[in-house]
Write a protein that holds these residues in place. Sequence first.
Motif, PDB file in Angstrom:
ATOM      1  N   SER A 146       0.827  -1.209   0.000  1.00 58.08           N
ATOM      2  CA  SER A 146       0.000   0.000   0.000  1.00 58.08           C
ATOM      3  C   SER A 146       0.861   1.259   0.000  1.00 58.08           C
ATOM      4  CB  SER A 146      -0.909   0.014   1.232  1.00 58.08           C
ATOM      5  OG  SER A 146      -1.723  -1.138   1.302  1.00 58.08           O
ATOM      6  N   LYS A 147       2.041   1.185   0.598  1.00 56.57           N
ATOM      7  CA  LYS A 147       2.903   2.368   0.699  1.00 56.57           C
ATOM      8  C   LYS A 147       3.340   2.885  -0.669  1.00 56.57           C
ATOM      9  CE  LYS A 147       4.873   1.454   5.280  1.00 56.57           C
ATOM     10  NZ  LYS A 147       4.046   0.305   5.675  1.00 56.57           N
ATOM     11  N   LEU A 188      -7.123   8.472  -3.533  1.00 59.24           N
ATOM     12  CA  LEU A 188      -6.413   7.427  -4.265  1.00 59.24           C
ATOM     13  C   LEU A 188      -7.283   6.877  -5.392  1.00 59.24           C
ATOM     14  CD1 LEU A 188      -3.787   5.634  -4.286  1.00 59.24           C
ATOM     15  CD2 LEU A 188      -5.120   3.966  -2.969  1.00 59.24           C
ATOM     16  N   PHE A 235      -8.264   9.903   2.190  1.00 59.15           N
ATOM     17  CA  PHE A 235      -7.198   9.238   1.437  1.00 59.15           C
ATOM     18  C   PHE A 235      -7.746   8.182   0.476  1.00 59.15           C
ATOM     19  CE2 PHE A 235      -4.433   5.550   0.971  1.00 59.15           C
ATOM     20  CZ  PHE A 235      -3.342   6.130   0.334  1.00 59.15           C
ATOM     21  N   THR A 248       0.617   4.808  -2.155  1.00 54.77           N
ATOM     22  CA  THR A 248       0.626   6.131  -1.526  1.00 54.77           C
ATOM     23  C   THR A 248       1.718   6.998  -2.139  1.00 54.77           C
ATOM     24  OG1 THR A 248      -0.187   5.158   0.536  1.00 54.77           O
ATOM     25  CG2 THR A 248       0.817   7.347   0.675  1.00 54.77           C
ATOM     26  N   ALA A 282      -3.064   4.144   4.155  1.00 54.02           N
ATOM     27  CA  ALA A 282      -1.914   4.566   3.353  1.00 54.02           C
ATOM     28  C   ALA A 282      -0.666   3.753   3.629  1.00 54.02           C
ATOM     29  CB  ALA A 282      -1.629   6.045   3.601  1.00 54.02           C
ATOM     30  N   GLY A 317      -0.539   9.862   4.429  1.00 58.16           N
ATOM     31  CA  GLY A 317      -1.892   9.750   3.894  1.00 58.16           C
ATOM     32  C   GLY A 317      -2.799  10.851   4.411  1.00 58.16           C
TER      33      GLY A 317
END
Length: 385
Positions: A88-89, A208, A204, A92, A255, A193
Motif C-alpha cells: 500500500s505504501k 487514491l 485518502f 501512496t 496509506a 496519507g
Amino acid sequence: MTFIGKAGAALAALQILTATAGAQTKDLALRDAVSMAATAMFLNSGAPGLIVAVVHGDETEIAGVGETAPGSKVEPDGRSILRLGSISKVLTGDLLADMAAQGGVGLSDPFTRYAPPGSSVKSFGGQPFTLLDLATHSAGLPRELRDPAVTGEGNPFAAYRGDYYWNWMRQNAPAYAPGTTAIYSNVGFGLLGEALAQAGGKSFPDLLRDRITAPLGMADTVARLSDAQKPRLMTGLDVFGNPDPNWEATPIMAASGGLYSTADDMARWMRWHLSGEAQATMALAHALWRPHDGLRRAVGVEVTDSEGMGLGWVVSRARDGVPLLLGKSGGLGGFMTYVVLAPNRKLGIFVAASRVNFAMFEGIRQSVRNLAAELAPAGSQAPAR
C-alpha cells in the motif's frame, strides 16, 4: 512443504499453472518461467494459495495455484482478492508523485503545512520534517503507535487511531533530525496519507481512487471491501498457522498497509508504471530519493541489499544478472506480498502468498529476483514498447 518428496503435488501444480498461464500470453519463455517460479514458491511456502502476476513489455502472465481458503478446493485467479499489506505504501507514493507532478503538493513541503486546523506538530530542534521525509522513512518517527487506551480482545488494528497519532505528535518530537536516520515507519506513511487527504480535500481512499485506481480500472483496489467483493477475499494463515479472520484495518492504516487488491489490478498498475505514460509522475515515483550512504543509521529498510529509498520503494542497483529493481514487500492479515519493477526493462512481478511467515518470505524474495534475472538479465536488450 518442500519440493523433494512432493512430486505428485508439484506435477499437479505445474499442470494447473500451465493451463492458467496458457490463457494469458503466447510468450512461451514467459509462460514457462512464471509456471516454474510459481510452482516452486508455492511448494516451499506452506501457504494455502499463491498467485503471481508478471508484466513484461506488452505481455501479461497471471498464474494461481493452491486454494483461495484452506479446504475450499477453489484455485486463486486474477480476480481473487488479497491484502496488499505494506505494498500500500508505494501506491501512496504514487499519489504523492502524481499530486507533486500536478503542483498540488511539493515533496519538500513541511508536513505542518497539511496538519488539520487547530493541531500542532513538534519538530526536532526546530527542523520540520517534509512529505519526502515521510515517504522515505526518514522523519525520525517510530515504527508503530498503539493507543494504550484500546484494550481487550477483538480487532488488533483498533488500537491504531488517527486521533492518537495527532495527539502523540503534539506532545512528542521526532527522535532525529529529518533526513539523517531511516527507521521503517508505518506511522510516517499513515501521517503522509493524512497530509495528502488534507491537501486534496477528501479522504485518502477517495483521493487514491479518483487520481490513481479508478483511471486505471483498478476497481478491486480499495481500503474497504463491499459486500459484493467479500466472497472473493482469500483466507490466509496467521503466524500461528491458523486461518486469519481478516480484521478490518482502521482509516489511518490505509496509506501504510490497509489496501486490498487483486492480481488483475496489480497487473494494470504495473503496466501503467512501465508504459512510459505519466512521465512527470514516474520521474518522481521511480527516483532514488534517500541513499543509505550518508545516513547515520538505517533500520528496517533492507540496507544490506539496496542503495536507498524512493517514494516507498527500496531501490537496488543491477547486480549478479538481476536488473535494477524497485521493490516493496508486505505482510498483513494472512498474506505475504512482494512486488518489483524494473522500469528500464519494462518488467514487473507481483506475488501474494496466503500465509504470514517472515522466514519463508526470503525464499519468495529470492525467487522473484531470480525470475527477474531470467526474464530480463542485466545487460540484455530491453523489450520494445
